[in-house]
Design a protein around this motif. Structure first.
Motif, PDB file in Angstrom:
ATOM      1  N   HIS A  10      -4.510 -25.055  -0.206  1.00 33.55           N
ATOM      2  CA  HIS A  10      -4.253 -23.927   0.693  1.00 33.55           C
ATOM      3  C   HIS A  10      -3.069 -23.085   0.243  1.00 33.55           C
ATOM      4  CE1 HIS A  10      -0.628 -25.312   2.957  1.00 33.55           C
ATOM      5  NE2 HIS A  10      -1.094 -26.515   2.732  1.00 33.55           N
ATOM      6  N   PHE A  13      -3.426 -19.728  -1.538  1.00 35.86           N
ATOM      7  CA  PHE A  13      -3.610 -18.510  -0.756  1.00 35.86           C
ATOM      8  C   PHE A  13      -2.265 -17.920  -0.324  1.00 35.86           C
ATOM      9  CE2 PHE A  13      -7.692 -20.533  -0.555  1.00 35.86           C
ATOM     10  CZ  PHE A  13      -8.588 -19.478  -0.572  1.00 35.86           C
ATOM     11  N   PHE A  20      -8.689 -14.224  -1.010  1.00 38.34           N
ATOM     12  CA  PHE A  20      -9.873 -14.256  -0.145  1.00 38.34           C
ATOM     13  C   PHE A  20     -10.790 -13.075  -0.402  1.00 38.34           C
ATOM     14  CE2 PHE A  20     -11.995 -13.351   3.978  1.00 38.34           C
ATOM     15  CZ  PHE A  20     -12.777 -14.504   4.031  1.00 38.34           C
ATOM     16  N   VAL A  72      -6.643 -20.886   6.577  1.00 34.52           N
ATOM     17  CA  VAL A  72      -7.083 -21.661   5.417  1.00 34.52           C
ATOM     18  C   VAL A  72      -6.683 -23.112   5.646  1.00 34.52           C
ATOM     19  CG1 VAL A  72      -7.017 -21.939   2.917  1.00 34.52           C
ATOM     20  CG2 VAL A  72      -6.725 -19.665   3.920  1.00 34.52           C
TER      21      VAL A  72
END
Length: 295
Positions: A10, A13, A20, A72
């Motif tokens: 995660h 991100f 994304f 996320v």
């Protein structure tokens, strides 16, 4: 306990919030053109003793259709508790920010990905009051990137691909592609991706392959990971030299002595042992303290 792969799945991100926007094809999702993305606080705690946190939370701006929130979540295995927590995250954030919410789950194995993709319903069998439908990215739909030019084009996506395919039989080729792609990338840009891949591989066999590639292909990096790898390599060579000298002199050593030598990570101490190995009558004598200068 939170694992290194969990964090990598995660945190990529957080490093690359716009990642994304490059996943719609993977997820089978049609999205409006995205304009920007920014991390938000992951703390979902209310004024009560129960603490709730998402892994990563992004506010994403689209070019024409307004903003939305992206949760996320990194999922290493099936967890029945998510049946309650994931719908809570979605409804709580929708209520707090008054924005649409998407839930993206990142997985590293097919079974967990299939489990995470199931709709989560709250209500009666005859009628669902709330339904949460997670988006899932994992080895079942993430591209396998073994083309260096493709990896260089999108380092964030290539890093996520390497992490989600940590158990892929072709992981060595995937990692080699990444090391070559990162070789000509400025260190300030490449370093987070190097570290995230190391985290994402956890204690899998591929983790050592990545360490070897970092030591060779990315040997000029000065990150904590690369420096640690070089220290480890020096220690391994030092331990091998000590054992080689003892073997050449025909000195037998016990398994315990061999394990102690191989486990040592102090290059300076190994250098001392190497000198003693050239003179010692037994293997254990290399561990003896050297006499002080005033004796």
């Amino acid at each position: 306990m939170v694992s290194a792969p969990h964090e990598a799945m995660h945190r990529i991100f957080q490093k690359d919030p716009g990642l994304f926007s490059r996943l719609p094809d993977v997820l089978g999702l049609e999205l409006p053109p995205l304009a920007s993305a920014e991390p938000l606080t992951v703390d979902l705690t209310e004024n009560e003793p129960l603490e709730r946190r998402v892994d990563t939370l992004l506010r994403i701006e689209t070019q024409n259709d307004g903003p939305f929130l992206l949760i996320v979540e990194a999922q290493g295995k099936k967890d029945p508790g998510k049946t309650a927590s994931w719908p809570y995250y979605v409804t709580y954030l929708n209520n707090k920010y008054r924005l649409p919410v998407l839930l993206l789950v990142i997985c590293q194995d097919h079974a967990t990905a299939a489990w995470a993709a199931r709709p989560l319903t709250i209500g009666l069998p005859q009628w669902s009051t709330v339904t949460t439908r997670p988006l899932v990215a994992g080895p079942h739909n993430m591209p396998v990137i073994t083309n260096v030019a493709e990896a260089r084009k999108d380092l964030g996506l290539a890093t996520l691909s390497a992490i989600t395919h940590a158990d892929n039989p072709d992981v060595d080729a995937i990692l080699k592609t990444m090391s070559v792609a990162l070789r000509d990338t400025p260190e300030s840009i490449a370093e987070p991706f190097v570290e995230l891949i190391a985290q994402g591989l956890g204690n899998r066999p591929a983790a050592q392959q990545w360490r070897n590639l970092v030591a060779v292909d990315l040997s000029f990096y000065t990150s904590p990971l690369s420096e640690g790898i070089r220290d480890e390599a020096r220690a391994q060579r030092g331990a091998a030299d000590v054992l080689l000298v003892l073997d050449a002199r025909g000195i037998e050593i016990s398994d315990r002595t061999r394990e102690k030598i191989m486990a040592c990570t102090d290059s300076e101490l190994l250098s001392q042992w190497l000198v003693r190995a050239a003179l010692a009558a037994t293997g254990d004598e290399i561990f003896d303290q050297e006499p002080s200068a005033d004796r």
